[in-house]
Motif scaffolding. Structure first.
Motif, PDB file in Angstrom:
ATOM      1  N   HIS A   4       0.823  -1.218   0.000  1.00  0.00           N
ATOM      2  CA  HIS A   4       0.000   0.000   0.000  1.00  0.00           C
ATOM      3  C   HIS A   4       0.853   1.263   0.000  1.00  0.00           C
ATOM      4  CE1 HIS A   4      -3.985  -1.737   0.212  1.00  0.00           C
ATOM      5  NE2 HIS A   4      -3.450  -2.686   0.963  1.00  0.00           N
ATOM      6  N   LEU A   5       1.952   1.223   0.695  1.00  0.00           N
ATOM      7  CA  LEU A   5       2.863   2.365   0.711  1.00  0.00           C
ATOM      8  C   LEU A   5       3.402   2.621  -0.693  1.00  0.00           C
ATOM      9  CD1 LEU A   5       4.294   4.384   2.646  1.00  0.00           C
ATOM     10  CD2 LEU A   5       6.156   2.728   2.758  1.00  0.00           C
ATOM     11  N   LEU A   6       3.850   1.568  -1.347  1.00  0.00           N
ATOM     12  CA  LEU A   6       4.387   1.687  -2.700  1.00  0.00           C
ATOM     13  C   LEU A   6       3.300   2.100  -3.692  1.00  0.00           C
ATOM     14  CD1 LEU A   6       6.970   1.226  -4.400  1.00  0.00           C
ATOM     15  CD2 LEU A   6       6.214  -1.126  -4.717  1.00  0.00           C
ATOM     16  N   ALA A   7       2.132   1.475  -3.601  1.00  0.00           N
ATOM     17  CA  ALA A   7       1.031   1.801  -4.512  1.00  0.00           C
ATOM     18  C   ALA A   7       0.598   3.253  -4.337  1.00  0.00           C
ATOM     19  CB  ALA A   7      -0.154   0.867  -4.287  1.00  0.00           C
ATOM     20  N   GLY A   8       0.462   3.695  -3.103  1.00  0.00           N
ATOM     21  CA  GLY A   8       0.063   5.075  -2.852  1.00  0.00           C
ATOM     22  C   GLY A   8       1.070   6.074  -3.377  1.00  0.00           C
ATOM     23  N   ARG A   9       2.337   5.740  -3.218  1.00  0.00           N
ATOM     24  CA  ARG A   9       3.410   6.628  -3.661  1.00  0.00           C
ATOM     25  C   ARG A   9       3.508   6.700  -5.179  1.00  0.00           C
ATOM     26  NH1 ARG A   9       5.743  10.695  -1.516  1.00  0.00           N
ATOM     27  NH2 ARG A   9       7.840  10.408  -0.779  1.00  0.00           N
ATOM     28  N   LEU A  10       3.437   5.536  -5.829  1.00  0.00           N
ATOM     29  CA  LEU A  10       3.640   5.486  -7.277  1.00  0.00           C
ATOM     30  C   LEU A  10       2.378   5.801  -8.084  1.00  0.00           C
ATOM     31  CD1 LEU A  10       5.981   2.361  -7.560  1.00  0.00           C
ATOM     32  CD2 LEU A  10       6.617   4.775  -7.707  1.00  0.00           C
ATOM     33  N   LEU A  11       1.212   5.524  -7.511  1.00  0.00           N
ATOM     34  CA  LEU A  11      -0.024   5.781  -8.253  1.00  0.00           C
ATOM     35  C   LEU A  11      -0.507   7.217  -8.113  1.00  0.00           C
ATOM     36  CD1 LEU A  11      -2.146   2.572  -7.605  1.00  0.00           C
ATOM     37  CD2 LEU A  11      -1.227   3.346  -9.782  1.00  0.00           C
ATOM     38  N   GLY A  12      -0.283   7.810  -6.972  1.00  0.00           N
ATOM     39  CA  GLY A  12      -0.830   9.133  -6.714  1.00  0.00           C
ATOM     40  C   GLY A  12      -2.201   9.024  -6.073  1.00  0.00           C
ATOM     41  N   PRO A  13      -2.713  10.121  -5.559  1.00  0.00           N
ATOM     42  CA  PRO A  13      -3.958  10.083  -4.784  1.00  0.00           C
ATOM     43  C   PRO A  13      -5.182   9.585  -5.549  1.00  0.00           C
ATOM     44  CG  PRO A  13      -2.904  12.239  -4.616  1.00  0.00           C
ATOM     45  CD  PRO A  13      -2.124  11.439  -5.601  1.00  0.00           C
ATOM     46  N   ASP A  14      -5.391  10.060  -6.762  1.00  0.00           N
ATOM     47  CA  ASP A  14      -6.593   9.672  -7.515  1.00  0.00           C
ATOM     48  C   ASP A  14      -6.584   8.191  -7.871  1.00  0.00           C
ATOM     49  OD1 ASP A  14      -7.527  12.257  -7.399  1.00  0.00           O
ATOM     50  OD2 ASP A  14      -6.798  12.793  -9.409  1.00  0.00           O
ATOM     51  N   ALA A  15      -5.500   7.739  -8.464  1.00  0.00           N
ATOM     52  CA  ALA A  15      -5.421   6.333  -8.876  1.00  0.00           C
ATOM     53  C   ALA A  15      -5.388   5.408  -7.660  1.00  0.00           C
ATOM     54  CB  ALA A  15      -4.190   6.107  -9.752  1.00  0.00           C
ATOM     55  N   TYR A  16      -4.748   5.838  -6.573  1.00  0.00           N
ATOM     56  CA  TYR A  16      -4.732   4.999  -5.382  1.00  0.00           C
ATOM     57  C   TYR A  16      -6.128   4.921  -4.758  1.00  0.00           C
ATOM     58  CZ  TYR A  16      -3.456   2.988  -0.903  1.00  0.00           C
ATOM     59  OH  TYR A  16      -3.382   2.175   0.200  1.00  0.00           O
ATOM     60  N   GLY A  17      -6.886   5.993  -4.858  1.00  0.00           N
ATOM     61  CA  GLY A  17      -8.277   5.966  -4.396  1.00  0.00           C
ATOM     62  C   GLY A  17      -9.101   4.980  -5.202  1.00  0.00           C
ATOM     63  N   GLU A  18      -8.904   4.977  -6.520  1.00  0.00           N
ATOM     64  CA  GLU A  18      -9.582   3.988  -7.373  1.00  0.00           C
ATOM     65  C   GLU A  18      -9.179   2.576  -6.975  1.00  0.00           C
ATOM     66  OE1 GLU A  18     -10.320   6.028 -11.731  1.00  0.00           O
ATOM     67  OE2 GLU A  18      -8.449   4.957 -11.386  1.00  0.00           O
ATOM     68  N   LEU A  19      -7.880   2.375  -6.770  1.00  0.00           N
ATOM     69  CA  LEU A  19      -7.396   1.050  -6.390  1.00  0.00           C
ATOM     70  C   LEU A  19      -8.019   0.613  -5.068  1.00  0.00           C
ATOM     71  CD1 LEU A  19      -5.528  -1.387  -6.846  1.00  0.00           C
ATOM     72  CD2 LEU A  19      -3.753  -0.111  -5.605  1.00  0.00           C
ATOM     73  N   GLY A  20      -8.114   1.526  -4.116  1.00  0.00           N
ATOM     74  CA  GLY A  20      -8.716   1.191  -2.825  1.00  0.00           C
ATOM     75  C   GLY A  20     -10.168   0.758  -2.971  1.00  0.00           C
ATOM     76  N   ALA A  21     -10.924   1.471  -3.784  1.00  0.00           N
ATOM     77  CA  ALA A  21     -12.326   1.110  -4.015  1.00  0.00           C
ATOM     78  C   ALA A  21     -12.430  -0.244  -4.709  1.00  0.00           C
ATOM     79  CB  ALA A  21     -13.012   2.188  -4.853  1.00  0.00           C
ATOM     80  N   LEU A  22     -11.560  -0.486  -5.674  1.00  0.00           N
ATOM     81  CA  LEU A  22     -11.587  -1.750  -6.407  1.00  0.00           C
ATOM     82  C   LEU A  22     -11.132  -2.922  -5.536  1.00  0.00           C
ATOM     83  CD1 LEU A  22     -10.224  -0.310  -9.736  1.00  0.00           C
ATOM     84  CD2 LEU A  22     -12.486  -1.328  -9.421  1.00  0.00           C
ATOM     85  N   MET A  23     -10.173  -2.681  -4.658  1.00  0.00           N
ATOM     86  CA  MET A  23      -9.734  -3.738  -3.747  1.00  0.00           C
ATOM     87  C   MET A  23     -10.844  -4.063  -2.755  1.00  0.00           C
ATOM     88  SD  MET A  23      -5.710  -2.768  -3.203  1.00  0.00           S
ATOM     89  CE  MET A  23      -5.636  -3.646  -1.676  1.00  0.00           C
ATOM     90  N   ALA A  24     -11.575  -3.056  -2.308  1.00  0.00           N
ATOM     91  CA  ALA A  24     -12.715  -3.311  -1.421  1.00  0.00           C
ATOM     92  C   ALA A  24     -13.755  -4.171  -2.139  1.00  0.00           C
ATOM     93  CB  ALA A  24     -13.330  -1.991  -0.962  1.00  0.00           C
ATOM     94  N   LEU A  25     -14.012  -3.844  -3.393  1.00  0.00           N
ATOM     95  CA  LEU A  25     -14.944  -4.646  -4.201  1.00  0.00           C
ATOM     96  C   LEU A  25     -14.435  -6.088  -4.324  1.00  0.00           C
ATOM     97  CD1 LEU A  25     -17.445  -4.668  -6.149  1.00  0.00           C
ATOM     98  CD2 LEU A  25     -15.800  -4.185  -7.976  1.00  0.00           C
TER      99      LEU A  25
END
Length: 173
Positions: free
Chosen positions: A6-27
């Protein structure tokens, strides 16, 4: 390793894309929640067969549950594909491909739960643990590779599906 992911994903994706990833991982985790229950059930049956020295029956148990789980995961994939447009509006994301990847990633996750349940049921905790660690390492390595290659959120999602698939294949030896 999940924290580093999550640290790496948040850093490399940026806030918007990491937010999308978080929603998709929850799904993803909502749809794969039954996999945990299946794993516990398989573990119980495998332990019972193991305690009765019916180890030859464990293969039959695995085949039976793999078929059931495969049907269930394909059903979930089809449901996700049918409702992909509604799901992307609900999650406020813009690409249906994300939903398809989440659905495809659920398939090896379900299959893996059966094999891990058997490992637990026959008291192969060392192999179970090694498999979980290898899965997390593969997911982290794939995340870094996919994001460095510019795949973004798709790469992060694929790292889950591929890691589950490889961990599933590694349970057979």
């Amino acid at each position: 390793l999940s924290y580093v992911f999550h640290l790496l994903a948040g850093r490399l994706l940026g806030p918007d894309a990491y937010g999308e990833l978080g929603a998709l991982m929850a799904l993803f985790f909502i749809f794969t929640l039954p996999a945990s229950a299946i794993g516990f059930g398989v573990s119980k049956f495998a332990a019972r067969l193991n305690s009765q020295n019916l180890t030859s029956e464990i293969g039959h148990l695995q085949n039976k549950f793999q078929k059931i789980v495969l049907f269930l995961s394909i059903f979930i994939l089809i449901v996700m594909m049918i409702f992909a447009n509604k799901i992307i509006h609900l999650l406020n994301i813009d690409r249906t491909i994300y939903i398809y990847i989440v659905g495809l990633s659920a398939l090896p996750s379900f299959l893996l739960s059966v094999n891990r349940g058997i490992l637990q049921g026959v008291f192969k905790y060392d192999w179970f643990s090694i498999n979980c660690i290898v899965e997390a390492v593969i997911r982290l390595a794939l995340l870094g590779t996919m994001l460095q290659l510019g795949f973004g959120t798709i790469g992060a999602l694929l790292s889950f599906g591929i890691a589950y698939l490889l961990a599933f294949l590694l349970t057979f030896p």
